[in-house]
Design a protein around this motif. Structure first.
Motif, PDB file in Angstrom:
ATOM      1  N   ALA A  40       0.844  -1.200   0.000  1.00 36.95           N
ATOM      2  CA  ALA A  40       0.000   0.000   0.000  1.00 36.95           C
ATOM      3  C   ALA A  40       0.872   1.239   0.000  1.00 36.95           C
ATOM      4  O   ALA A  40       2.070   1.196   0.313  1.00 36.95           O
ATOM      5  CB  ALA A  40      -0.928   0.006   1.213  1.00 36.95           C
TER       6      ALA A  40
ATOM      7  N   TRP B 116      -1.798   1.964   9.754  1.00 41.47           N
ATOM      8  CA  TRP B 116      -1.964   0.845   8.828  1.00 41.47           C
ATOM      9  C   TRP B 116      -3.048  -0.078   9.376  1.00 41.47           C
ATOM     10  O   TRP B 116      -2.924  -0.615  10.488  1.00 41.47           O
ATOM     11  CB  TRP B 116      -0.647   0.097   8.669  1.00 41.47           C
ATOM     12  CG  TRP B 116      -0.684  -1.197   7.912  1.00 41.47           C
ATOM     13  CD1 TRP B 116      -0.264  -2.414   8.358  1.00 41.47           C
ATOM     14  CD2 TRP B 116      -1.127  -1.416   6.563  1.00 41.47           C
ATOM     15  NE1 TRP B 116      -0.423  -3.378   7.381  1.00 41.47           N
ATOM     16  CE2 TRP B 116      -0.961  -2.782   6.257  1.00 41.47           C
ATOM     17  CE3 TRP B 116      -1.665  -0.580   5.584  1.00 41.47           C
ATOM     18  CZ2 TRP B 116      -1.295  -3.337   5.041  1.00 41.47           C
ATOM     19  CZ3 TRP B 116      -2.011  -1.135   4.354  1.00 41.47           C
ATOM     20  CH2 TRP B 116      -1.822  -2.486   4.091  1.00 41.47           C
ATOM     21  N   THR B 117      -4.131  -0.244   8.610  1.00 42.67           N
ATOM     22  CA  THR B 117      -5.248  -1.069   9.056  1.00 42.67           C
ATOM     23  C   THR B 117      -5.125  -2.521   8.602  1.00 42.67           C
ATOM     24  O   THR B 117      -5.947  -3.348   8.959  1.00 42.67           O
ATOM     25  CB  THR B 117      -6.580  -0.512   8.519  1.00 42.67           C
ATOM     26  OG1 THR B 117      -6.619  -0.666   7.091  1.00 42.67           O
ATOM     27  CG2 THR B 117      -6.753   0.958   8.880  1.00 42.67           C
TER      28      THR B 117
ATOM     29  N   GLN C 273      -5.204  -3.075   5.431  1.00 41.93           N
ATOM     30  CA  GLN C 273      -5.690  -2.941   4.061  1.00 41.93           C
ATOM     31  C   GLN C 273      -5.355  -1.578   3.460  1.00 41.93           C
ATOM     32  O   GLN C 273      -5.180  -1.471   2.253  1.00 41.93           O
ATOM     33  CB  GLN C 273      -7.208  -3.158   4.024  1.00 41.93           C
ATOM     34  CG  GLN C 273      -7.629  -4.562   4.390  1.00 41.93           C
ATOM     35  CD  GLN C 273      -9.127  -4.761   4.246  1.00 41.93           C
ATOM     36  OE1 GLN C 273      -9.917  -3.837   4.401  1.00 41.93           O
ATOM     37  NE2 GLN C 273      -9.529  -5.985   3.943  1.00 41.93           N
ATOM     38  N   GLN C 274      -5.272  -0.554   4.303  1.00 37.04           N
ATOM     39  CA  GLN C 274      -4.961   0.774   3.794  1.00 37.04           C
ATOM     40  C   GLN C 274      -4.223   1.593   4.841  1.00 37.04           C
ATOM     41  O   GLN C 274      -4.271   1.300   6.041  1.00 37.04           O
ATOM     42  CB  GLN C 274      -6.236   1.506   3.368  1.00 37.04           C
ATOM     43  CG  GLN C 274      -7.239   1.714   4.480  1.00 37.04           C
ATOM     44  CD  GLN C 274      -8.500   2.401   4.001  1.00 37.04           C
ATOM     45  OE1 GLN C 274      -8.493   3.107   2.999  1.00 37.04           O
ATOM     46  NE2 GLN C 274      -9.594   2.211   4.712  1.00 37.04           N
TER      47      GLN C 274
END
Length: 290
Positions: free
Chosen positions: A158, A209-210, A212-213
């Protein structure tokens, strides 16, 4: 998106600390935000970085490197060029490819400003994409800055961009933080651009940072001029303040000198607090605070 309007201090007839317009930034050949030295390793930041036979744009391209490739700096800086709207020097580098040691020259702006490696081996790198002059009077000229995450194998995961208005800060540093009590967050990277002189601000950017994004979190800002004023922001996350769940607090303190005692000036101090609600994907500033 983080806005670029920052604090303008008008104290004792002093105007804004900076104006919107500035020339293309020039990073000194011997002292710059990378603070890189001979013998140090550096990480390629851009998707494709050309390696050249000599330290100039007219020299033949001998190779190209990708985001995450590691090189070793093997020389002092050489005279630079303006690329991506800012000036930076060239360096001689060495690196390995297919078990073969190679050498060449690379422009400093293609390298990451810093890198952090998480416990799972994933890499957080950050750097400048380019310098952008704003056509909007309400915003400042700025570096389009980005954080990129690579997994333990070096594969891209990402990227997230944010604007940084360079104001002669002298160095940059970063730190990986845990979730800090925020829901749906795996890691937070804190990126700092720090000033050591009077009137040069220090800015801290927090990016979560999750898994996923990458997502912006509230940042902090500090600046001072000895004997005249100071402005300081502090951030406390849920795991630090232990108050309301999923709320980030920003504590702001301003001081303005009210006498002429240079050795021990008295300041008129004002304090306030801002609060931001995190919903697991984004945050919003709360309209009232209690």
């Amino acid at each position: 998106m983080r806005k670029l309007i920052r604090c303008y201090f008008v104290i004792l007839g002093i105007g804004p600390l900076y104006s919107n317009a500035q020339e293309n930034p020039k990073f000194d050949d011997n002292f710059n935000l990378w603070n890189i030295q001979t013998g140090q390793q550096a990480t390629v930041f851009v998707a494709k970085a050309y390696v050249r036979k000599q330290p100039n744009l007219k020299a033949a391209i001998t190779d190209s490197l990708s985001t995450g490739n590691v090189v070793t700096i093997t020389s002092p800086p050489f005279k630079g060029n303006i690329i991506k709207n800012f000036y930076a020097p060239w360096y001689e580098i060495s690196y390995c490819e297919g078990g073969i040691k190679k050498t060449g020259f690379i422009w400093l702006g293609l390298l990451a400003l810093g890198k952090q490696i998480a416990s799972d081996g994933s890499q957080y790198i950050y750097g400048f994409e380019r310098f952008t002059k704003s056509s909007n009077e309400q915003e400042q000229d700025h570096f389009s800055t980005a954080v990129k995450i690579l997994d333990a194998k070096g594969d891209f995961l990402a990227e997230h961009a944010f604007p940084f208005a360079y104001l002669e800060q002298t160095f940059s540093q970063s730190k990986l933080l845990p979730a800090m009590g925020l829901q749906n967050v795996k890691q937070i990277i804190r990126i700092a651009f720090l000033g050591e002189a009077c009137g040069i601000p220090s800015e801290y950017y927090y990016v979560a940072w999750t898994g996923q994004q990458l997502v912006d979190l509230p940042g902090r800002y500090a600046v001072s001029d000895a004997g005249v004023f100071y402005y300081d922001e502090k951030i406390l996350f849920p795991s630090e303040h232990g108050k309301k769940n999923q709320v980030i607090y920003k504590y702001i303190e301003e001081g303005e000198v009210i006498d002429d005692n240079a050795k021990n000036p008295n300041f008129k101090v004002t304090k306030r607090t801002e609060a931001f609600q995190w919903n697991g994907l984004d945050f919003e500033k709360l309209p009232t605070f209690k």
